[in-house]
Design an enzyme around this catalytic site. Structure first.
Site: not given
Length: 364
Positions: A172, A255, A272
């Site tokens: 991330d 994203h 994620h």
């Protein structure tokens, strides 16, 4: 256009911080604290949490978090609150526990202290909660009036979490600089309501540099449950540097592509940050980035066991029509894809995804 940066009032990190939460609540003027705690963390550290508040003579109401971070649960907690005596909200645990605490704080108009027990995303520092339905489906983003008052990261606890979660946080955080750079080039308005700042871009760059310099060692040390200097550095990068960098620097293609990929049920068990890592490579392909930059990202993802191919996302059998549907979703109105410094079409996104897959599969 105004330049705006969001940040928690305090970010505190170190080993053994779980025992000092009462001290920090006392500094917030707490007459009593309402703590929403992940059940696993409560079973392991309940005594340390309670003892820290008792030593400061702060009444503590512990509520075990179960179910979903839903509006219904937030409203239930609101009904339990006695704001006259419990005037500080505390969230201790993973993302949904923390988002619930943030949402309760928002609606109750009370300060909040967040204690992330994993470093799998950069969400703890953000002024945003993600709400779900009771059945676990995405409901809405809840923009908050302000950032958390205090974020406390106990690295001794985080180092004992599954190492895959730390690696996902690194995935991330990997996107943060590249997305902030794209937003800086385009002059995009971030979620703060203004354009990015020099500080946000500098923090995003430092985040990337920290991952590249300390990431491999941090994964080895965390795999042994050790909160070494490398782990400390990466935890700060994952939670704080990336948190400020993404919110005040801005999101872009990485994203947006991640959001599109969530439509494909084959990769819904992929974390994620793991999807974001692949999407970061796709953004670089979309930008036509220099080969040394692309190689750096691919090499980093390989050492962190982050996906760089469609097969590693569980998407090897997905046909191009469905990939195109994910690409189209990444370009819908309101998507951060609009923050790129050039207009992007779904076909270009599809081509970038396929190029990332080819580059990830190659060995240089």
């Amino acid at each position: 256009m105004s330049q705006i940066i969001f940040s928690p009032s305090k970010y505190i990190q170190g080993r053994g911080e779980i025992t000092r939460l009462g001290v920090y609540c006392l500094q917030m003027g707490a007459r009593g604290a309402y703590a929403i705690v992940d059940p696993y963390i409560l079973s392991l550290y309940g005594q340390e949490i309670s003892g820290g508040f008792a030593s400061e003579h702060i009444p503590l109401l512990l509520r075990e978090f179960r179910g979903e971070c839903s509006l219904a649960q937030v409203e239930q907690i609101m009904a339990e609150l006695d704001s006259g005596s419990m005037n500080v909200i505390v969230g201790i645990g993973g993302g949904k526990t923390l988002d619930t605490a943030k949402a309760v704080s928002h609606f109750a108009g009370l300060p909040v202290m967040l204690v992330p027990t994993v470093a799998s995303t950069d969400a703890p520092c953000s002024a945003l909660s993600v709400l779900y339905s009771e059945s676990g489906e995405f409901d809405r983003y809840l923009p908050l009036r302000r950032s958390p008052d205090i974020v406390v990261a106990d690295t001794a606890i985080i180092a004992k979490a599954p190492v895959r979660l730390l690696a996902a946080g690194m995935g991330d955080a990997l996107s943060t600089y590249y997305e902030a750079r794209a937003c800086s080039r385009s002059g995009a308005v971030t979620s703060t309501g203004g354009t990015g700042t020099i500080a946000a871009l500098a923090l995003a760059r430092t985040c990337l540099d920290t991952l590249l310099s300390d990431g491999e060692q941090a994964l080895q040390d965390a795999g042994n449950g050790q909160a070494t200097a490398a782990v400390e550095h990466v935890v700060e990068a994952n939670i704080y540097l990336s948190g400020i960098g993404f919110e005040s620097g801005g999101l872009a293609a990485a994203h947006a592509i991640h959001n599109g990929l969530t439509l494909l049920e084959e990769c819904r068990t992929v974390l994620h940050g793991e999807k974001v890592a692949f999407a970061t490579l796709a953004q670089l392909m979309l930008e036509g980035a220099a080969e040394d930059e692309i190689s750096s990202v691919v090499d980093f993802c390989r050492l962190a066991n982050l996906p760089v191919t469609l097969a590693e996302l569980g998407l090897s059998a997905v046909d191009q029509d469905r990939l195109l549907a994910a690409a189209e979703a990444s370009c819908t109105e309101g998507s951060p894809m609009a923050n790129m410094p050039f207009t992007v079409s779904p076909q270009q996104v599809l081509e970038a995804i396929l190029a990332a897959d080819r580059r990830g599969a190659s060995v240089f």
